[in-house]
Design an enzyme around this catalytic site. Structure first.
Site, mmCIF file in Angstrom:
data_model
loop_
_atom_site.group_PDB
_atom_site.id
_atom_site.type_symbol
_atom_site.label_atom_id
_atom_site.label_comp_id
_atom_site.label_asym_id
_atom_site.label_seq_id
_atom_site.Cartn_x
_atom_site.Cartn_y
_atom_site.Cartn_z
ATOM 1 N N ARG A 16 0.843 -3.632 -9.693
ATOM 2 C CA ARG A 16 0.597 -3.178 -8.346
ATOM 3 C C ARG A 16 0.563 -4.382 -7.404
ATOM 4 O O ARG A 16 0.105 -5.467 -7.785
ATOM 5 C CB ARG A 16 -0.763 -2.482 -8.339
ATOM 6 C CG ARG A 16 -1.158 -1.850 -7.031
ATOM 7 C CD ARG A 16 -0.236 -0.744 -6.656
ATOM 8 N NE ARG A 16 -0.813 0.145 -5.655
ATOM 9 C CZ ARG A 16 -0.106 1.030 -4.966
ATOM 10 N NH1 ARG A 16 1.205 1.138 -5.162
ATOM 11 N NH2 ARG A 16 -0.687 1.821 -4.091
ATOM 12 N N THR A 291 10.200 6.785 -4.429
ATOM 13 C CA THR A 291 9.622 6.032 -5.528
ATOM 14 C C THR A 291 10.502 6.314 -6.734
ATOM 15 O O THR A 291 11.252 7.267 -6.738
ATOM 16 C CB THR A 291 8.162 6.471 -5.750
ATOM 17 O OG1 THR A 291 7.398 6.039 -4.640
ATOM 18 C CG2 THR A 291 7.550 5.905 -7.002
ATOM 19 N N ASP A 333 -1.368 2.046 1.650
ATOM 20 C CA ASP A 333 -2.109 2.787 0.615
ATOM 21 C C ASP A 333 -3.594 2.404 0.581
ATOM 22 O O ASP A 333 -4.391 3.047 -0.086
ATOM 23 C CB ASP A 333 -1.490 2.565 -0.775
ATOM 24 C CG ASP A 333 -0.369 3.555 -1.068
ATOM 25 O OD1 ASP A 333 -0.198 4.519 -0.295
ATOM 26 O OD2 ASP A 333 0.340 3.372 -2.078
ATOM 27 N N SER A 362 -3.478 3.754 -5.802
ATOM 28 C CA SER A 362 -2.187 4.407 -5.966
ATOM 29 C C SER A 362 -2.387 5.818 -6.514
ATOM 30 O O SER A 362 -3.496 6.172 -6.945
ATOM 31 C CB SER A 362 -1.349 3.581 -6.941
ATOM 32 O OG SER A 362 -0.186 4.286 -7.320
HETATM 33 O O1 DON Z 1 1.249 4.189 -5.048
HETATM 34 C C1 DON Z 1 1.344 5.268 -4.483
HETATM 35 O O2 DON Z 1 0.656 6.240 -4.740
HETATM 36 C C2 DON Z 1 2.427 5.458 -3.411
HETATM 37 N N1 DON Z 1 2.737 4.177 -2.824
HETATM 38 C C3 DON Z 1 3.620 6.121 -4.048
HETATM 39 C C4 DON Z 1 4.685 6.435 -3.038
HETATM 40 C C5 DON Z 1 5.634 7.446 -3.509
HETATM 41 O O3 DON Z 1 5.564 7.999 -4.572
HETATM 42 C C6 DON Z 1 6.706 7.770 -2.548
HETATM 43 N N2 DON Z 1 7.603 8.629 -3.165
HETATM 44 N N3 DON Z 1 8.284 9.388 -3.311
#
Ligand code: DON
Length: 488
Positions: A16, A291, A333, A362
């Protein structure tokens, strides 16, 4: 990266991003304490210290069997020779047009005249290919100390960001214990903090274990009601308790215990509990999805489930000049202000406040399910806040309703995250009758046109591993033809 070796030993590589050392709690607030719009999501200030290169190398160092160079080679070829743009990628590239004025680095994802690439066009990234070649040759040092680090710091200088040489040189991927729970006799292994993924997933499943979902029926109003009530409570706990374990006492043993789930069940009635009764706080929703998740099972039975992300689509939109890659906007986040919803409508508090060097919370939840100590399922998805409920639904559809992997991954999805207090439902997920009975129970339903998630799953049956890619996305199962799958 959740990984499990053929021997059964499991571990977790946490790569992370971290807050730069120059970060501070109120860095995205003005002098009156109001959130400065776009500051945690667009531009160099939105970037956390990147972790991907360190994380993938760590996994290689500890468990890899092929030379590093060889592992990076396919990525170099894809960047250098390009690949055809799909319909979906073309549509997301079109959305970049509005940012090209402020972030000219994005022109590298466009035609030479600045117009968007069309489906079938080839996307080549020669500068990125050179960056990857450096990483292939010198490993993470190239990125964290060498020429690439210099480019990142120069980009920070030009764009007013704060990621420093010291931040990059000091970044470390961490090895953590995976989080473990159980559901109806299956062992569930998933992501530990700083992701809320495993904890919230296990809390939801623990609550639901007390109900006869199978008896209530797949996608019945009762099943959905109890799933939503479990999700609401688990996400409320996420907002209050979860953050980087190096900075916060997550109270995990209690949050993921069966006893705590039993206590929470006592507060669940046949009517929707207003989220405001669980704890106060504002919330709105704005869903985005960019993601990547993939899973691999090899012939020795070793497995990985990997989710990684720039956060938003194209991250902060900042391309590091001379290096050809995008910087994340993962700083969003963090709870940039208590109760202020992030890009996914998630709220948070003290536990997830910004501190120098801290990792932002996250929802990523690379997960495996085991039966009698044997690997059964490797699973994950993108989707921001919806990641956790997508994984929970697939597990429930398979373990409670006996659905096939294909049906479970394809099934309609719905999601509740405490705040905002509504069920977010995929188009067509709920018919008129179901909708009416949910509303009668006191639920609010928000239809969404964008699909929820893009799950990638592998089911291990006997000596066969069968992959399933979400029909919502562009993914495809790959690898060798599976042997004839054994019985479930
Ligand atoms: O870490 C996390 O929870 C977010 N930054 C994830 C972002 C995400 O999954 C965007 N996707 N489609």
């Amino acid at each position: 990266m959740l990984l499990r070796l053929g021997s059964g030993e499991a571990s977790f590589v946490d790569f992370r991003e971290t807050a730069p050392l120059g970060a501070s709690r109120d860095m995205y607030l003005d002098s009156l304490g109001n959130v400065i719009k776009g500051m945690s999501t667009l531009g160099a200030m939105a970037a956390g210290v990147p972790g991907t290169v360190a994380g993938l190398y760590k996994a290689h160092e500890l468990h890899g069997s092929l030379p590093w160079r060889e592992l990076v080679e396919p990525a170099i070829s894809l960047a250098r020779d390009g690949f055809p743009v799909s319909e979906r990628l073309a549509s997301s590239l079109r959305e970049l047009q509005e940012y090209k004025g402020r972030f000219p680095g994005l022109l590298q994802f466009m035609k030479s005249d600045g117009t968007p690439l069309a489906p079938g066009d080839t996307l080549r990234q020669p500068i990125l290919a050179r960056t990857l070649e450096r990483i292939a040759l010198d490993g993470p040092d190239a990125f964290y100390r060498g020429a690439i680090a210099e480019s990142i710091v120069e980009e920070m200088r030009l764009g007013g960001g704060i990621v420093s040489k010291r931040d990059l040189a000091g970044y470390e991927a961490r090895i953590r214990e995976p989080l473990r729970g159980s559901y109806r006799g299956y062992e569930i292994v998933s992501a530990p903090p700083p992701s809320s993924g495993g904890a919230v997933l296990i809390e939801i499943l623990n609550i639901l274990e007390g109900y006869d979902l199978r008896g209530m029926g797949f996608m019945s109003d009762q099943t959905i009601h109890y799933m939503v009530e479990a999700e609401r409570r688990a996400y409320a706990d996420r907002a209050q308790f979860l953050g980087d374990p190096d900075f916060t006492d997550n109270r995990l043993p209690r949050l993921i215990s069966k006893e705590y789930a039993a206590d929470l069940r006592k507060s669940i009635t046949p009517r929707a509990t207003p989220s405001s009764e669980l704890s106060a706080g504002p919330g709105t929703s704005r869903e985005k999805r960019e993601t990547t998740h993939y899973g691999v099972v090899d012939r020795e039975g070793a497995a990985v489930a990997v989710t990684y992300t720039l956060n938003d689509s194209f991250g902060s939109r900042v391309v590091v000049r001379g290096a050809g890659f995008l910087l994340n906007n993962e700083m969003d986040d963090f709870a940039i202000k208590p109760g202020h919803p992030n890009l996914y409508g998630l709220v948070g508090s003290e536990a997830n406040a910004i501190e120098p060097g801290k990792r932002m919370l996250s929802s990523m939840a690379p997960t495996m399910a085991l039966r009698d100590g044997k690997l059964f399922l490797v699973l994950g998805t993108p989707g921001g806040a919806t990641i956790i409920t997508t994984i929970a639904q697939i597990l429930i559809d398979m373990l409670d309703f006996g659905m096939s992997l294909e049906a479970a991954v394809s099934a309609p999805r719905f999601h509740h995250q405490w705040l905002p207090d509504h069920i977010s439902a995929e188009n067509g997920a709920f018919g008129a009758y179901l909708r009416r009975s949910l509303v009668e129970k006191g639920h609010r339903i928000e239809d969404r046109t964008a699909p929820i998630g893009d799950a990638q799953a592998i089911e291990v049956r006997g000596s066969a591993a069968c992959g399933m890619s979400d029909p919502r996305g562009d993914g495809q199962p790959g690898g060798v033809e599976p042997a004839e799958p054994g019985p479930r």
